[in-house]
Design a protein around this motif. Sequence first.
Motif, PDB file in Angstrom:
ATOM      1  N   VAL A 152       0.861  -1.180   0.000  1.00 30.39           N
ATOM      2  CA  VAL A 152       0.000   0.000   0.000  1.00 30.39           C
ATOM      3  C   VAL A 152       0.895   1.227   0.000  1.00 30.39           C
ATOM      4  N   GLN A 153       0.751   2.066  -1.018  1.00 34.36           N
ATOM      5  CA  GLN A 153       1.590   3.248  -1.168  1.00 34.36           C
ATOM      6  C   GLN A 153       0.765   4.502  -0.890  1.00 34.36           C
ATOM      7  N   LEU A 154       1.301   5.404  -0.062  1.00 37.16           N
ATOM      8  CA  LEU A 154       0.577   6.592   0.370  1.00 37.16           C
ATOM      9  C   LEU A 154       1.369   7.856   0.059  1.00 37.16           C
ATOM     10  N   GLY A 155       0.687   8.851  -0.473  1.00 38.31           N
ATOM     11  CA  GLY A 155       1.317  10.137  -0.732  1.00 38.31           C
ATOM     12  C   GLY A 155       1.914  10.275  -2.115  1.00 38.31           C
ATOM     13  N   ILE A 156       1.722   9.271  -2.972  1.00 35.05           N
ATOM     14  CA  ILE A 156       2.331   9.272  -4.303  1.00 35.05           C
ATOM     15  C   ILE A 156       1.805  10.446  -5.122  1.00 35.05           C
ATOM     16  N   ARG A 157       2.723  11.149  -5.785  1.00 36.00           N
ATOM     17  CA  ARG A 157       2.318  12.285  -6.611  1.00 36.00           C
ATOM     18  C   ARG A 157       3.238  12.475  -7.820  1.00 36.00           C
ATOM     19  N   THR A 158       3.961  11.421  -8.204  1.00 34.91           N
ATOM     20  CA  THR A 158       4.819  11.516  -9.393  1.00 34.91           C
ATOM     21  C   THR A 158       4.723  10.262 -10.250  1.00 34.91           C
ATOM     22  N   ALA A 159       3.621   9.543 -10.173  1.00 32.25           N
ATOM     23  CA  ALA A 159       3.532   8.257 -10.874  1.00 32.25           C
ATOM     24  C   ALA A 159       3.494   8.454 -12.394  1.00 32.25           C
ATOM     25  N   THR A 160       4.366   7.732 -13.080  1.00 33.84           N
ATOM     26  CA  THR A 160       4.401   7.738 -14.534  1.00 33.84           C
ATOM     27  C   THR A 160       3.487   6.638 -15.073  1.00 33.84           C
ATOM     28  N   THR A 161       3.305   6.621 -16.385  1.00 34.23           N
ATOM     29  CA  THR A 161       2.521   5.551 -17.007  1.00 34.23           C
ATOM     30  C   THR A 161       3.103   4.198 -16.654  1.00 34.23           C
ATOM     31  N   HIS A 162       4.435   4.095 -16.692  1.00 34.87           N
ATOM     32  CA  HIS A 162       5.091   2.831 -16.342  1.00 34.87           C
ATOM     33  C   HIS A 162       4.803   2.447 -14.894  1.00 34.87           C
ATOM     34  N   SER A 163       4.775   3.424 -13.993  1.00 38.14           N
ATOM     35  CA  SER A 163       4.483   3.147 -12.596  1.00 38.14           C
ATOM     36  C   SER A 163       3.088   2.576 -12.430  1.00 38.14           C
ATOM     37  N   TYR A 164       2.120   3.148 -13.137  1.00 40.49           N
ATOM     38  CA  TYR A 164       0.756   2.618 -13.062  1.00 40.49           C
ATOM     39  C   TYR A 164       0.683   1.207 -13.648  1.00 40.49           C
ATOM     40  N   GLU A 165       1.431   0.971 -14.711  1.00 36.67           N
ATOM     41  CA  GLU A 165       1.472  -0.369 -15.283  1.00 36.67           C
ATOM     42  C   GLU A 165       2.050  -1.374 -14.291  1.00 36.67           C
ATOM     43  N   GLN A 166       3.098  -0.956 -13.581  1.00 36.32           N
ATOM     44  CA  GLN A 166       3.699  -1.827 -12.570  1.00 36.32           C
ATOM     45  C   GLN A 166       2.729  -2.075 -11.415  1.00 36.32           C
ATOM     46  N   ALA A 167       1.993  -1.037 -11.031  1.00 35.48           N
ATOM     47  CA  ALA A 167       1.003  -1.207  -9.961  1.00 35.48           C
ATOM     48  C   ALA A 167      -0.061  -2.217 -10.363  1.00 35.48           C
ATOM     49  N   ASP A 168      -0.510  -2.140 -11.607  1.00 30.55           N
ATOM     50  CA  ASP A 168      -1.492  -3.114 -12.098  1.00 30.55           C
ATOM     51  C   ASP A 168      -0.882  -4.516 -12.153  1.00 30.55           C
ATOM     52  N   ARG A 169       0.349  -4.591 -12.594  1.00 30.14           N
ATOM     53  CA  ARG A 169       1.025  -5.885 -12.720  1.00 30.14           C
ATOM     54  C   ARG A 169       1.111  -6.605 -11.376  1.00 30.14           C
ATOM     55  N   PHE A 170       1.446  -5.860 -10.336  1.00 35.55           N
ATOM     56  CA  PHE A 170       1.691  -6.470  -9.025  1.00 35.55           C
ATOM     57  C   PHE A 170       0.523  -6.327  -8.056  1.00 35.55           C
ATOM     58  N   GLY A 171      -0.565  -5.660  -8.463  1.00 35.34           N
ATOM     59  CA  GLY A 171      -1.703  -5.486  -7.574  1.00 35.34           C
ATOM     60  C   GLY A 171      -1.436  -4.535  -6.426  1.00 35.34           C
ATOM     61  N   VAL A 172      -0.709  -3.461  -6.708  1.00 34.38           N
ATOM     62  CA  VAL A 172      -0.346  -2.484  -5.680  1.00 34.38           C
ATOM     63  C   VAL A 172      -1.462  -1.461  -5.513  1.00 34.38           C
ATOM     64  N   GLN A 173      -1.787  -1.128  -4.272  1.00 36.76           N
ATOM     65  CA  GLN A 173      -2.746  -0.073  -3.973  1.00 36.76           C
ATOM     66  C   GLN A 173      -1.992   1.239  -3.834  1.00 36.76           C
ATOM     67  N   MET A 174      -2.189   2.136  -4.780  1.00 42.76           N
ATOM     68  CA  MET A 174      -1.474   3.410  -4.816  1.00 42.76           C
ATOM     69  C   MET A 174      -2.444   4.536  -4.490  1.00 42.76           C
ATOM     70  N   ILE A 175      -2.222   5.218  -3.383  1.00 44.11           N
ATOM     71  CA  ILE A 175      -3.101   6.286  -2.921  1.00 44.11           C
ATOM     72  C   ILE A 175      -2.327   7.593  -2.954  1.00 44.11           C
ATOM     73  N   GLY A 176      -2.813   8.531  -3.740  1.00 46.18           N
ATOM     74  CA  GLY A 176      -2.114   9.793  -3.905  1.00 46.18           C
ATOM     75  C   GLY A 176      -2.275  10.718  -2.713  1.00 46.18           C
ATOM     76  N   ALA A 177      -1.490  11.786  -2.713  1.00 43.30           N
ATOM     77  CA  ALA A 177      -1.533  12.743  -1.609  1.00 43.30           C
ATOM     78  C   ALA A 177      -2.905  13.402  -1.486  1.00 43.30           C
TER      79      ALA A 177
END
Length: 270
Positions: A152-177
């Motif tokens: 679970v990632q908190l405070g993210i505010r610089t995610a690139t397209t690749h980062s979102y793809e990686q989050a989908d790949r690994f099932g990561v919960q990304m919560i922005g600031a």
Amino acid sequence: MSLVVLGIPWDANSSHLHGCAAGPDAIRAALHSGSGNDATEHGLSVVPKLSDLGNLELQNSVGDLDANWADANVITDAVDAQIAAGNRVISLGGDHAVTYPILRGVAKHHPKLTVVHIDAHPDMYDDFEGNPLSHASPFARALEDGCMQRLVQLGIRTATTHSYEQADRFGVQMIGARQLDQFDASTLDGPIYLTVDLDGLDPAVAPGVSHHEPGGLTVREVLDIIDALPGPIVGADIVELNPSRDLVDMTAMVGAKLLKEIAGRMLTVG
């Protein structure tokens, strides 16, 4: 259970600036300075309960991948040995590259680990500038190795397209600031590992980092996250303090404050 503090002066894998290797000693100096005391906000005198192991001896050789893998193994072995001895480890970095080898050591003892990650950056690049150990990639490596069941990632505010793809790949919960209200700590399953990148906070309150990313979390928001974590919290790290960028030790003091509050939470929730 004993709480130990381990300094990891490793910044050979930083992508922008170096200087985070001096972070552990700067946080220690702030922790023991005369401007504060040993108590958490909940009145627990926590500093005397911490056993400081000092800093690991590392090569910290920029551009030498073999040396960096050797350093990673030293970190993993040190964390593994402390947990095997019945201790819980709070590590002081160093840049965020330290978290991958730490998690390898923790996962040996806690295979169903939930990781809570506070940061401006997702740090999940598959391959950043040809360095698999880059501080931009620790969670890609840790997820590949199966070091956690949930991130679970908190405070993210610089995610690139690749980062979102990686989050989908690994099932990561990304919560922005902007979406912190979506974080529900009651959904977390223990054991929990907490990793705090100081650039997850706004640079107005934590300027001593290599990557300034405005729009970050307040100190109070991070403290509220810490207080909300259920137990058991089996380990933690505080990373990316670059003292050469700090102003009147502001960020070092934030790091020391977080160290105390994390330690207090670890002691009170098991």
